[in-house]
Design a protein around this motif. Structure first.
Motif, PDB file in Angstrom:
ATOM      1  N   ALA A   1       0.832  -1.212   0.000  1.00  0.00           N
ATOM      2  CA  ALA A   1       0.000   0.000   0.000  1.00  0.00           C
ATOM      3  C   ALA A   1       0.863   1.258   0.000  1.00  0.00           C
ATOM      4  N   TRP A   2       1.936   1.268   0.803  1.00  0.00           N
ATOM      5  CA  TRP A   2       2.825   2.429   0.852  1.00  0.00           C
ATOM      6  C   TRP A   2       3.575   2.617  -0.465  1.00  0.00           C
ATOM      7  N   VAL A   3       4.008   1.528  -1.056  1.00  0.00           N
ATOM      8  CA  VAL A   3       4.719   1.618  -2.340  1.00  0.00           C
ATOM      9  C   VAL A   3       3.799   2.165  -3.422  1.00  0.00           C
ATOM     10  N   ILE A   4       2.565   1.678  -3.468  1.00  0.00           N
ATOM     11  CA  ILE A   4       1.595   2.144  -4.470  1.00  0.00           C
ATOM     12  C   ILE A   4       1.292   3.631  -4.279  1.00  0.00           C
ATOM     13  N   LEU A   5       1.078   4.038  -3.025  1.00  0.00           N
ATOM     14  CA  LEU A   5       0.795   5.452  -2.748  1.00  0.00           C
ATOM     15  C   LEU A   5       1.979   6.334  -3.129  1.00  0.00           C
ATOM     16  N   THR A   6       3.180   5.893  -2.821  1.00  0.00           N
ATOM     17  CA  THR A   6       4.381   6.669  -3.147  1.00  0.00           C
ATOM     18  C   THR A   6       4.550   6.815  -4.657  1.00  0.00           C
ATOM     19  N   ILE A   7       4.361   5.728  -5.387  1.00  0.00           N
ATOM     20  CA  ILE A   7       4.517   5.771  -6.842  1.00  0.00           C
ATOM     21  C   ILE A   7       3.517   6.734  -7.468  1.00  0.00           C
ATOM     22  N   CYS A   8       2.270   6.662  -7.060  1.00  0.00           N
ATOM     23  CA  CYS A   8       1.237   7.533  -7.637  1.00  0.00           C
ATOM     24  C   CYS A   8       1.493   8.999  -7.291  1.00  0.00           C
ATOM     25  N   THR A   9       1.917   9.261  -6.057  1.00  0.00           N
ATOM     26  CA  THR A   9       2.184  10.642  -5.646  1.00  0.00           C
ATOM     27  C   THR A   9       3.376  11.229  -6.392  1.00  0.00           C
ATOM     28  N   VAL A  10       4.470  10.480  -6.448  1.00  0.00           N
ATOM     29  CA  VAL A  10       5.671  10.959  -7.141  1.00  0.00           C
ATOM     30  C   VAL A  10       5.400  11.133  -8.634  1.00  0.00           C
ATOM     31  N   SER A  11       4.634  10.229  -9.221  1.00  0.00           N
ATOM     32  CA  SER A  11       4.316  10.323 -10.646  1.00  0.00           C
ATOM     33  C   SER A  11       3.575  11.615 -10.953  1.00  0.00           C
ATOM     34  N   PHE A  12       2.678  12.007 -10.067  1.00  0.00           N
ATOM     35  CA  PHE A  12       1.940  13.260 -10.283  1.00  0.00           C
ATOM     36  C   PHE A  12       2.832  14.473 -10.064  1.00  0.00           C
ATOM     37  N   LEU A  13       3.601  14.457  -8.972  1.00  0.00           N
ATOM     38  CA  LEU A  13       4.414  15.626  -8.628  1.00  0.00           C
ATOM     39  C   LEU A  13       5.490  15.896  -9.676  1.00  0.00           C
ATOM     40  N   ARG A  14       6.119  14.868 -10.196  1.00  0.00           N
ATOM     41  CA  ARG A  14       7.220  15.097 -11.134  1.00  0.00           C
ATOM     42  C   ARG A  14       6.735  15.533 -12.522  1.00  0.00           C
ATOM     43  N   ASN A  15       5.420  15.427 -12.771  1.00  0.00           N
ATOM     44  CA  ASN A  15       4.876  15.878 -14.048  1.00  0.00           C
ATOM     45  C   ASN A  15       4.237  17.260 -13.973  1.00  0.00           C
ATOM     46  N   ILE A  16       4.252  17.883 -12.798  1.00  0.00           N
ATOM     47  CA  ILE A  16       3.680  19.228 -12.661  1.00  0.00           C
ATOM     48  C   ILE A  16       4.335  20.240 -13.593  1.00  0.00           C
ATOM     49  N   PRO A  17       5.656  20.202 -13.814  1.00  0.00           N
ATOM     50  CA  PRO A  17       6.259  21.174 -14.758  1.00  0.00           C
ATOM     51  C   PRO A  17       5.667  21.136 -16.160  1.00  0.00           C
ATOM     52  N   ARG A  18       4.998  20.057 -16.541  1.00  0.00           N
ATOM     53  CA  ARG A  18       4.378  19.998 -17.864  1.00  0.00           C
ATOM     54  C   ARG A  18       3.310  21.084 -18.034  1.00  0.00           C
ATOM     55  N   TYR A  19       2.733  21.519 -16.925  1.00  0.00           N
ATOM     56  CA  TYR A  19       1.707  22.574 -17.000  1.00  0.00           C
ATOM     57  C   TYR A  19       2.274  23.837 -17.638  1.00  0.00           C
ATOM     58  N   PHE A  20       3.533  24.115 -17.358  1.00  0.00           N
ATOM     59  CA  PHE A  20       4.142  25.355 -17.831  1.00  0.00           C
ATOM     60  C   PHE A  20       4.771  25.227 -19.218  1.00  0.00           C
ATOM     61  N   THR A  21       4.591  24.063 -19.847  1.00  0.00           N
ATOM     62  CA  THR A  21       5.086  23.915 -21.213  1.00  0.00           C
ATOM     63  C   THR A  21       4.076  24.402 -22.241  1.00  0.00           C
ATOM     64  N   TYR A  22       2.914  24.876 -21.775  1.00  0.00           N
ATOM     65  CA  TYR A  22       1.876  25.360 -22.684  1.00  0.00           C
ATOM     66  C   TYR A  22       1.543  26.816 -22.387  1.00  0.00           C
ATOM     67  N   GLU A  23       0.999  27.485 -23.383  1.00  0.00           N
ATOM     68  CA  GLU A  23       0.562  28.872 -23.255  1.00  0.00           C
ATOM     69  C   GLU A  23      -0.743  29.047 -24.018  1.00  0.00           C
ATOM     70  N   PRO A  24      -1.547  30.068 -23.668  1.00  0.00           N
ATOM     71  CA  PRO A  24      -2.835  30.262 -24.356  1.00  0.00           C
ATOM     72  C   PRO A  24      -2.656  30.848 -25.752  1.00  0.00           C
ATOM     73  N   ASP A  25      -3.501  30.394 -26.658  1.00  0.00           N
ATOM     74  CA  ASP A  25      -3.535  30.899 -28.031  1.00  0.00           C
ATOM     75  C   ASP A  25      -4.939  31.451 -28.288  1.00  0.00           C
ATOM     76  N   TYR A  26      -5.071  32.769 -28.438  1.00  0.00           N
ATOM     77  CA  TYR A  26      -6.372  33.420 -28.567  1.00  0.00           C
ATOM     78  C   TYR A  26      -6.824  33.571 -30.026  1.00  0.00           C
ATOM     79  N   LEU A  27      -6.058  33.056 -30.946  1.00  0.00           N
ATOM     80  CA  LEU A  27      -6.347  33.293 -32.366  1.00  0.00           C
ATOM     81  C   LEU A  27      -7.038  32.113 -33.044  1.00  0.00           C
TER      82      LEU A  27
END
Length: 315
Positions: free
Chosen positions: A128-154
């Motif tokens: 249970a601890w291993v599964i929780l750790t894997i899922c948490t780390v997987s989400f946290l390490r992908n947060i920088p992907r949010y900043f790889t995009y920008e809005p396009d209003y055209l």
């Protein structure tokens, strides 16, 4: 004509995968949640978490991301904020699915090859601890992907998602390269290495055990421990071997890209690699059915229950 044929095949494949993936993973989750497959508690935990992760991959990556974009080219999925969050979640569920396979492989490796560690590591609480750790780390390490995009209003009535030009700079290139190394290169090599060690241990242990038993009872009696170990080994090799085969194209593409090779068929390999990667998210049910007799019996019960219920209502 060739391009149109390829697009048609890809579209049919993803529609088929969505239907089969949803049904297979839902059935697996239902059966494993009942705990009647004769699996130990920690193995059941890992298989359940893998089924849930694969189910999310089918919903988020295949249905919402690919099929949603295909049938609804202008929708909320293409909004800047939704698209940015979507990139995080999609990468996180794929990473979780991959690393949960690695965790399962490690668990079975310890259970088979390291009996001294088995009591401490191969427990339901540790799983249970291993599964929780894997899922948490997987989400946290992908947060920088949010900043790889920008809005396009055209492009439409709301700000569409557009890849930032910063992604071509060195820091972003390093980050994206590290993401690919962490998933799937390191898991791929780890599973290959652990399976090689497991095979070596099995061959040595089987040879010694057969020699000892042949001396004590002339080898006429069956060996229950070896039978239980054999079933565990078959399940391990089936799941990890399936992962190795279906992720092989993605790994080869990554290696070729790192070698800076520009081949004519690279674009086709990228698409095929994605298709096989997502196919990995609906094949485990078939593996369980082929390798576990009790799982097959549970499938028959699940399938026959609504049929029997319908017959009772008709009568």
């Amino acid at each position: 004509m060739g391009e149109l044929t390829y697009l048609l095949v890809e579209e049919i494949f993803y529609h088929f995968l969505a239907v089969i993936g949803l049904i297979a993973n839902l059935m697996t989750i239902l059966i494993l949640s009942r705990g009647s497959c004769g699996l130990c508690s920690c193995t059941g935990r890992y298989l359940m978490s893998m089924a849930v992760a694969d189910f999310l991959v089918i919903i988020l990556c295949v249905i919402m991301n690919y099929l949603g974009s295909l049938h609804f080219p202008i929708s909320f999925l293409h909004h800047y904020n939704v698209c940015s969050l979507n990139s995080i979640v999609n990468a996180a569920v794929v990473d979780s699915s991959v690393w949960l396979t690695v965790a399962f492989t490690i668990d079975r490796f310890i259970a088979i090859c390291c009996p001294k560690w088995k009591v401490r590591y191969c427990t339901e609480k540790t799983a249970a601890w291993v599964i929780l750790t894997i899922c948490t780390v997987s989400f946290l390490r992908n947060i920088p992907r949010y900043f790889t995009y920008e809005p396009d209003y055209l492009r439409g009535p709301f700000p569409f998602c557009r890849l930032r030009k910063l992604c071509t700079n060195v820091p972003w290139a390093i980050y994206l390269c590290l993401c690919t190394v962490l998933t799937p290169l390191i898991p791929y090599v780890s599973i290959l290495f652990l399976n090689a060690l497991t095979v070596r241990h099995i061959l040595v242990a089987s040879r010694i055990r057969k020699t000892l038993r042949s001396q004590s009872n002339d080898g006429k009696q069956s060996d229950p421990e070896m039978e239980n170990r054999r079933r565990s080994i078959i399940l391990l090799f089936a799941i990890s071997g399936n992962f190795i085969i279906l992720w092989m194209t993605k790994v080869v593409v990554f290696v070729l890209e790192e070698m800076l090779l520009e081949l004519n068929f690279m674009n086709a390999m990228i698409h095929v690699g994605d298709m096989l990667m997502y196919l990995n998210s609906c094949t485990n049910t078939c593996i369980y059915a082929l390798t576990q007799a009790k799982f097959r019996d549970e499938i028959k019960r699940v399938v026959s229950y609504p049929i029997n219920l319908l017959l009772k209502i008709i009568k």
